[in-house]
Design a protein around this motif. Structure first.
Motif, PDB file in Angstrom:
ATOM      1  N   SER A   1       0.843  -1.201   0.000  1.00 58.38           N
ATOM      2  CA  SER A   1       0.000   0.000   0.000  1.00 58.38           C
ATOM      3  C   SER A   1       0.872   1.243   0.000  1.00 58.38           C
ATOM      4  O   SER A   1       1.855   1.331   0.736  1.00 58.38           O
ATOM      5  CB  SER A   1      -0.911  -0.001   1.232  1.00 58.38           C
ATOM      6  N   GLY A   2       0.511   2.199  -0.861  1.00 61.08           N
ATOM      7  CA  GLY A   2       1.261   3.445  -0.926  1.00 61.08           C
ATOM      8  C   GLY A   2       2.460   3.405  -1.846  1.00 61.08           C
ATOM      9  O   GLY A   2       3.214   4.374  -1.924  1.00 61.08           O
ATOM     10  N   SER A   3       2.643   2.314  -2.575  1.00 65.03           N
ATOM     11  CA  SER A   3       3.814   2.199  -3.452  1.00 65.03           C
ATOM     12  C   SER A   3       3.636   2.955  -4.766  1.00 65.03           C
ATOM     13  O   SER A   3       4.601   3.175  -5.498  1.00 65.03           O
ATOM     14  CB  SER A   3       4.112   0.730  -3.749  1.00 65.03           C
ATOM     15  N   GLY A   4       2.380   3.315  -5.103  1.00 68.62           N
ATOM     16  CA  GLY A   4       2.121   4.060  -6.334  1.00 68.62           C
ATOM     17  C   GLY A   4       1.527   3.224  -7.452  1.00 68.62           C
ATOM     18  O   GLY A   4       1.155   3.763  -8.502  1.00 68.62           O
ATOM     19  N   LYS A   5       1.364   1.921  -7.222  1.00 65.80           N
ATOM     20  CA  LYS A   5       0.898   1.037  -8.303  1.00 65.80           C
ATOM     21  C   LYS A   5      -0.533   1.354  -8.735  1.00 65.80           C
ATOM     22  O   LYS A   5      -0.836   1.398  -9.939  1.00 65.80           O
ATOM     23  CB  LYS A   5       1.032  -0.432  -7.872  1.00 65.80           C
TER      24      LYS A   5
END
Length: 387
Positions: free
Chosen positions: A64-68
């Motif tokens: 979560s929050g990686s930008g994917k």
């Protein structure tokens, strides 16, 4: 494949400016220097470059929050890039609204209309495009046949299982014949026991149609099972890109090694570096680490060696080899059916996990908590990480 494959760097060559560069099967989808800034000092997507081949199933993998998900939404037109370009089949999507884009997105929740039948849900997008009735009827029937849902055409979504609802959502996405199919966490709503079977079914359907697919998932097993290639993302950037085999066997960083599957990491310093091998001193081990490839490093340079649990062998006696071994005490045994995860603490205090087959464990004899055993691995089992 050489261990030097772990030097591969994610990214694609920038594309010359212009609205259309022409089709290219190797770069069917292109993400060029894309940035998404929501403000507040953190970039959700930070200068990402990526190429996806025509007909490929490509996974964006990250926590979560990686930008994917933001990157997927920019492909769909649900978010606008702060800078950079996104092209499909050579066409720049910047000025193209979502409903004009040659993509279709299957959402995590499936987003089926509860008051419509299965065939009504599948036909909805075609109705919006005012597709002739005869053509619409034929395309809906073929889409339902493709996902093996023809017999349920008159049912409502609440009368279907989770796996059946997913297939209806997939049929609805494919019936419009998109150039690119976008999948957002496609298996997250399914029970664990049917997830693996459904993954294979979905791959078979996508490959039979020949559509290019980009999927987002945080599930490593899902990405490894479904994707031809995958990109590992962290903090808005691509950390590594490659086939599931390349990324798993030859991680290019500690992050990739730990994020994809599990691994044992040993920090140390280079004491010998030749073309065909490298030797590393690690305070965690009584013997040197010997890896059967060079890294063009410098003597005294700090590195980390990754050794996957399934590469670790266990024995009752000290291995004859003069490198890549240690002694320790078993702290936990996790029986997984065909194999057992043996958790032990080395004499140095370092924790190590070995994935031992049931056959190998039975040949070893009775192993309990507090048993003393040795671990070892071959020269080709370690991967040297320099970052």
């Amino acid at each position: 494949m050489s261990e030097l494959s772990n030097a591969r760097v994610a990214g694609a060559a920038p594309v010359a400016s212009g609205a259309r560069t022409g089709g290219d099967a190797e770069r069917f989808v292109q993400v060029v220097d894309v940035v998404k800034d929501f403000g507040g000092g953190t970039l959700a997507v930070d200068n990402v470059n990526l190429s996806v081949r025509k007909g490929e199933i490509f996974a964006l993998l990250g926590s979560s929050g990686s930008g994917k998900s933001t990157l997927l939404r920019m492909l769909a037109g649900l978010e606008t890039a702060t800078s950079g370009k996104i092209l499909i089949d050579g066409e720049d999507l910047a000025a193209m609204p979502p409903y004009r884009r040659p993509v279709n997105m299957m959402f995590q929740s499936y987003a089926l209309f509860p008051h419509m039948s299965v065939e009504g849900n599948v036909a909805f997008g075609l109705q919006q495009e005012k597709t002739p009735k005869d053509e619409m009827r034929e395309r809906v029937a073929k889409a339902l046949e493709l996902v093996q849902m023809s017999r349920y055409a008159k049912r409502k979504p609440h009368q279907l299982s989770g796996g059946q609802q997913q297939r209806v959502a997939l049929a609805r996405s494919l019936v419009k014949r998109p150039k690119v199919l976008l999948l957002d966490e496609p298996m997250s709503a399914l029970d664990k026991q049917i997830r693996q079977r459904t993954q294979i079914e979905v791959v078979n359907i996508i490959e039979s149609v020949g559509v290019t697919c980009i999927m987002v998932t945080h599930d490593q097993e899902e990405a490894m099972t479904m994707a031809h290639r995958l990109a590992v993302m962290s903090e808005g950037r691509i950390v590594q890109i490659g086939t599931p085999h390349e990324v798993y066997e030859f991680p290019n960083s500690k992050f990739s090694a730990e994020f994809i599957g599990s691994t044992n990491l040993f920090e140390g310093t280079i004491v010998e570096d030749e073309a065909d091998h490298v030797c590393i001193d690690s305070p965690a081990l009584p013997a040197k680490i010997y890896v059967s490839h060079g890294i063009s490093g410098t003597i005294g340079m700090g590195v980390t060696v990754s050794v996957r649990p399934e590469r670790v062998a266990v024995s009752r006696t000290q291995p004859a080899q003069n490198a890549n071994w240690a002694a320790g005490t078993v702290k936990n045994l996790a029986y997984m059916g065909g194999y057992t995860l043996v958790h032990l603490v080395l004499d140095s205090g370092r924790k190590v996990v070995a994935n031992v087959s049931s056959l190998a464990l039975s040949e070893l004899g009775e192993v309990d908590t507090d048993s003393r055993i040795y671990v070892s691995w071959s020269a080709g089992s370690g991967v040297v990480l320099v970052k």
